[in-house]
Structure formats: structure tokens, C-alpha cells
Write a protein that holds these residues in place. Structure first.
Motif, PDB file in Angstrom:
ATOM      1  N   LYS A 167       0.822  -1.215   0.000  1.00 18.97           N
ATOM      2  CA  LYS A 167       0.000   0.000   0.000  1.00 18.97           C
ATOM      3  C   LYS A 167       0.856   1.265   0.000  1.00 18.97           C
ATOM      4  O   LYS A 167       0.405   2.327  -0.429  1.00 18.97           O
ATOM      5  N   ASP A 168       2.092   1.144   0.459  1.00 17.34           N
ATOM      6  CA  ASP A 168       2.988   2.305   0.467  1.00 17.34           C
ATOM      7  C   ASP A 168       3.254   2.813  -0.951  1.00 17.34           C
ATOM      8  O   ASP A 168       3.552   3.990  -1.148  1.00 17.34           O
ATOM      9  N   MET A 169       3.178   1.911  -1.938  1.00 21.25           N
ATOM     10  CA  MET A 169       3.414   2.291  -3.323  1.00 21.25           C
ATOM     11  C   MET A 169       2.151   2.827  -3.993  1.00 21.25           C
ATOM     12  O   MET A 169       2.205   3.360  -5.101  1.00 21.25           O
ATOM     13  N   GLY A 170       1.028   2.679  -3.321  1.00 21.42           N
ATOM     14  CA  GLY A 170      -0.218   3.166  -3.906  1.00 21.42           C
ATOM     15  C   GLY A 170      -1.099   2.086  -4.482  1.00 21.42           C
ATOM     16  O   GLY A 170      -1.976   2.358  -5.295  1.00 21.42           O
ATOM     17  N   TRP A 171      -0.861   0.828  -4.048  1.00 19.05           N
ATOM     18  CA  TRP A 171      -1.811  -0.226  -4.358  1.00 19.05           C
ATOM     19  C   TRP A 171      -2.921  -0.156  -3.325  1.00 19.05           C
ATOM     20  O   TRP A 171      -2.698   0.225  -2.180  1.00 19.05           O
ATOM     21  N   GLN A 172      -4.113  -0.573  -3.698  1.00 18.39           N
ATOM     22  CA  GLN A 172      -5.258  -0.355  -2.811  1.00 18.39           C
ATOM     23  C   GLN A 172      -5.444  -1.452  -1.777  1.00 18.39           C
ATOM     24  O   GLN A 172      -6.231  -1.291  -0.848  1.00 18.39           O
ATOM     25  N   TYR A 202      10.243   9.886 -11.650  1.00 21.72           N
ATOM     26  CA  TYR A 202       9.470   8.789 -11.059  1.00 21.72           C
ATOM     27  C   TYR A 202       9.441   8.903  -9.538  1.00 21.72           C
ATOM     28  O   TYR A 202       8.374   8.814  -8.913  1.00 21.72           O
ATOM     29  N   GLN A 203      10.598   9.120  -8.944  1.00 20.85           N
ATOM     30  CA  GLN A 203      10.668   9.208  -7.480  1.00 20.85           C
ATOM     31  C   GLN A 203       9.899  10.423  -6.959  1.00 20.85           C
ATOM     32  O   GLN A 203       9.282  10.358  -5.893  1.00 20.85           O
ATOM     33  N   SER A 204       9.924  11.524  -7.713  1.00 23.24           N
ATOM     34  CA  SER A 204       9.198  12.718  -7.259  1.00 23.24           C
ATOM     35  C   SER A 204       7.698  12.471  -7.239  1.00 23.24           C
ATOM     36  O   SER A 204       6.986  12.989  -6.367  1.00 23.24           O
ATOM     37  N   LEU A 205       7.207  11.667  -8.188  1.00 17.99           N
ATOM     38  CA  LEU A 205       5.778  11.342  -8.190  1.00 17.99           C
ATOM     39  C   LEU A 205       5.442  10.301  -7.128  1.00 17.99           C
ATOM     40  O   LEU A 205       4.430  10.411  -6.428  1.00 17.99           O
ATOM     41  N   LEU A 206       6.287   9.292  -7.015  1.00 20.09           N
ATOM     42  CA  LEU A 206       6.037   8.228  -6.036  1.00 20.09           C
ATOM     43  C   LEU A 206       5.959   8.784  -4.621  1.00 20.09           C
ATOM     44  O   LEU A 206       5.067   8.414  -3.838  1.00 20.09           O
ATOM     45  N   HIS A 207       6.883   9.680  -4.297  1.00 21.43           N
ATOM     46  CA  HIS A 207       6.941  10.218  -2.933  1.00 21.43           C
ATOM     47  C   HIS A 207       6.229  11.558  -2.787  1.00 21.43           C
ATOM     48  O   HIS A 207       6.308  12.176  -1.716  1.00 21.43           O
ATOM     49  N   PHE A 220      -0.504   6.238  -6.037  1.00 22.23           N
ATOM     50  CA  PHE A 220       0.440   6.312  -7.141  1.00 22.23           C
ATOM     51  C   PHE A 220       0.292   5.151  -8.126  1.00 22.23           C
ATOM     52  O   PHE A 220       0.109   5.354  -9.330  1.00 22.23           O
ATOM     53  N   ALA A 221       0.409   3.914  -7.668  1.00 24.12           N
ATOM     54  CA  ALA A 221       0.416   2.764  -8.569  1.00 24.12           C
ATOM     55  C   ALA A 221      -0.904   2.622  -9.323  1.00 24.12           C
ATOM     56  O   ALA A 221      -0.919   2.370 -10.536  1.00 24.12           O
ATOM     57  N   ILE A 227      -3.801   5.565 -16.069  1.00 23.08           N
ATOM     58  CA  ILE A 227      -3.196   6.324 -17.171  1.00 23.08           C
ATOM     59  C   ILE A 227      -2.947   5.417 -18.369  1.00 23.08           C
ATOM     60  O   ILE A 227      -3.220   5.794 -19.516  1.00 23.08           O
ATOM     61  N   SER A 228      -2.434   4.224 -18.125  1.00 25.83           N
ATOM     62  CA  SER A 228      -2.224   3.270 -19.225  1.00 25.83           C
ATOM     63  C   SER A 228      -3.533   2.982 -19.942  1.00 25.83           C
ATOM     64  O   SER A 228      -3.598   2.988 -21.178  1.00 25.83           O
ATOM     65  N   PHE A 229      -4.575   2.731 -19.179  1.00 25.88           N
ATOM     66  CA  PHE A 229      -5.885   2.422 -19.760  1.00 25.88           C
ATOM     67  C   PHE A 229      -6.410   3.617 -20.550  1.00 25.88           C
ATOM     68  O   PHE A 229      -6.951   3.474 -21.653  1.00 25.88           O
ATOM     69  N   MET A 230      -6.246   4.828 -20.003  1.00 21.63           N
ATOM     70  CA  MET A 230      -6.701   6.034 -20.692  1.00 21.63           C
ATOM     71  C   MET A 230      -6.003   6.199 -22.032  1.00 21.63           C
ATOM     72  O   MET A 230      -6.630   6.547 -23.043  1.00 21.63           O
TER      73      MET A 230
END
Length: 323
Positions: A167-172, A202-207, A220-221, A227-230
């Protein structure tokens, strides 16, 4: 509204939600307001002469319209005949004339373009990537998840494939594989490409390093998957023949760079975050910002001087030391 409902709003099913229009319609709506006259026209003794003159003008306009329609039909038939002849020769005009024919018929959609062998091969490879769903039981896909973790947190131990730490990476949830759904394996490849190619961005967005952030940030994740789907929808990559304007423009970029899709993903992610900060958005506004990001990308791709992904104005959002 419970937490599960809130989480579902960020999945690909919400990508085509109706709330997108709020960022783009305010100015258009104002232009649709009726233009009201501000002067009163008094009836005077010349009114009958004016009415007669108006009638004559109307008759002239009708005659002009009649001949214009005849000329337009002749031109359309000529263009259609010429397109048939020239298409057979495979010349440059063969790529242009189908668009003329579509314009004569009042159509906004674009006809399929003639692809080079390089474009065909790269498009085929991309569609093969798009056809691969994420498989949580595949050792290759599991290894890709582990690779993304190492790229994201090089100083942290690798967690189990099912762990609350994800979840720290932005998985739900504790199992990232449940978040892919329509995103497919390519969305994970996009994130890995971003982390490897533009690590600082990448790191600036992740954190969430840049700007004054909302107290309720987008994950984030999962944002990356959306975005890929869009992009797949925007570029018309699921159809047999790419016919949308953005999709045909993308084919030109693909001719210049086989990794054009992955690079546009990186640009789109940075653009989304920049618009997120500019709009002071929060979690519930993610879909609005995603749609705004799509519209901005479409505008930039339509610019005449954009011949590669690096020519996109939003590409400058990726930090120069990563280039």
C-alpha cells in the motif's frame, strides 16, 4: 459512501465518467449563449422597400446556395474518383485524398492511413503487449512486480507478494494483482519503464515531492494503471484499424520511436500530477484530472511541429537530467 466504493472510483471503469466535462465546458457554454440585439429597429415609411430588398437578397442567396451545392457534389465525385486512381499507385497523394473525401462528406472521423512496414511491425508488437492480462500466478509477472519494488525502494527489503506494505506504493490492498483488471501487464511495464528511464521524475511522483499536496492524495500505482488504460482508449489501440485523430498522430510518433507509448505514459503521468497540483485536487477529483490530462495530450499531439514524443511541450516536465 464506504471505503470500498471510494476505492472503486479510481479503477478503469471510471475512466469514461461523465464528470470530466467540468474543466472544459465553462468557456464553451458561455459561447453558446444567445447573442441578443441591443438596438430597437423602428418601423418607418421605408419598411416596404426594405422588405422587398430583403426578399430579393433571399432569392439571390438561394440561387447561390443551389450552384454551390452542385459544384460541391461535382468536386466530391471528382476527388473520390481521383482517390481511387491514386491509391492504387501507393503515392503520397494516396495518403491525403481519403481525408479530402471524408471532408466532402462532412465527416470528422479519419480514414485509415497507409502504414509503412516499420509502423505495421511496431503497432503489431504494441498490440501484442496490450493483449496480455496481468496474471498473479505467473512467475514472470511476479518477478516484474518485485522489480518495480526494487526500483521504487532500493533501500527497503522486498515484501511478500501479498503484504500490507504494498500500500505504500499506492496499491489499494495487500495484493497488487487485484488492482490491474483492465490495465493489463503493459501498465506494470509502463511503471517499470518510467522508473528505469526517468528515475528522478518517477521518485518525485512516487513520494509526492513537488508542490503543496492534498491531504487526500491519489494512490500512485493505481493512478499509473488508469493512465495506461486512458492512453489505450485515447489512441484507439484496441480497434482493428486506428482511425481516431490522436491514434493516427500516435502512429507517426511510433514510426520515429518504438517506445513511443511508454514515453507518452511518462509524459502523461507528469502532466496529470502538474494539473493535480494546479487544480488543488483531492482523491474524489481524480477522474476529472485524468480527463483534463487526456484533453491536454490530444491538443499537444495535434501540434504541427510535434514529430516525436520529445517534441511534446509536456515532455519538458520530465527533468532534464533524465534525458
Amino acid at each position: 459512501m464506504d471505503s470500498r466504493t471510494l476505492r472503486r472510483r479510481l479503477h478503469h471503469g471510471d475512466v469514461d465518467g461523465g464528470r470530466y466535462d467540468r474543466f472544459e465546458t465553462s468557456r464553451v457554454d458561455s459561447l453558446n449563449e444567445p447573442l441578443l440585439g441591443i438596438r430597437d429597429l423602428d418601423y418607418d415609411r421605408h419598411a416596404e422597400d426594405q422588405l422587398l430588398g430583403d426578399a430579393l437578397d433571399d432569392q439571390r442567396r438561394k440561387e447561390h446556395l443551389h450552384w454551390s451545392l452542385i459544384f460541391s457534389n461535382v468536386l466530391a465525385q471528382w476527388a473520390q474518383w481521383l482517390a481511387t486512381v491514386v491509391l492504387a499507385s501507393g503515392s503520397l497523394f494516396g495518403r491525403i485524398l481519403p481525408f479530402i473525401s471524408g471532408m466532402q462528406n462532412g465527416e470528422n472521423n479519419f480514414q485509415p492511413v497507409i502504414l509503412s512496414s516499420l509502423q505495421k511491425e511496431r503497432l503489431k508488437q504494441l498490440k501484442e503487449r496490450l493483449s496480455i492480462p496481468f496474471d498473479g500466478t505467473s512467475s514472470e509477472h511476479q518477478d516484474a512486480l518485485r522489480q518495480l519494488w526494487r526500483l521504487s525502494y532500493p533501500d527497503r527489503p522486498l515484501p511478500a507478494l501479498k503484504s500490507e506494505v504494498w500500500k505504500d506504493m499506492g496499491w489499494q490492498g495487500s495484493d497488487p494483482s487485484t488492482d490491474f483488471r483492465g490495465g493489463g501487464f503493459i501498465s506494470l511495464e509502463n511503471l517499470i519503464f518510467f522508473a528505469e528511464t526517468y528515475p528522478d521524475s518517477y521518485q518525485s511522483l512516487l513520494h509526492k515531492i513537488d508542490g503543496n499536496r492534498s491531504d487526500w492524495e491519489y494512490p500512485f500505482a493505481v493512478a499509473g494503471i488508469n493512465i495506461s488504460f486512458m492512453l489505450v482508449q485515447m489512441l484507439d489501440l484496441q480497434s482493428g484499424n486506428v482511425s481516431s485523430k490522436a491514434g493516427q498522430q500516435f502512429l507517426e510518433l511510433l514510426a520515429e520511436d518504438g517506445m513511443a507509448f511508454d514515453k507518452i505514459f511518462c509524459v502523461a503521468f507528469k502532466l496529470l500530477d502538474a494539473q493535480w497540483l494546479a487544480k488543488r485536487a483531492s482523491y474524489m477529483e481524480f477522474n476529472d484530472v485524468l480527463k483534463s490530462t487526456q484533453l491536454q495530450l490530444e491538443r499537444e499531439m495535434a501540434l504541427e511541429d510535434v514529430l516525436s514524443v520529445q517534441d511534446l511541450p509536456a515532455f519538458n516536465l520530465l527533468r532534464s537530467r533524465n534525458w
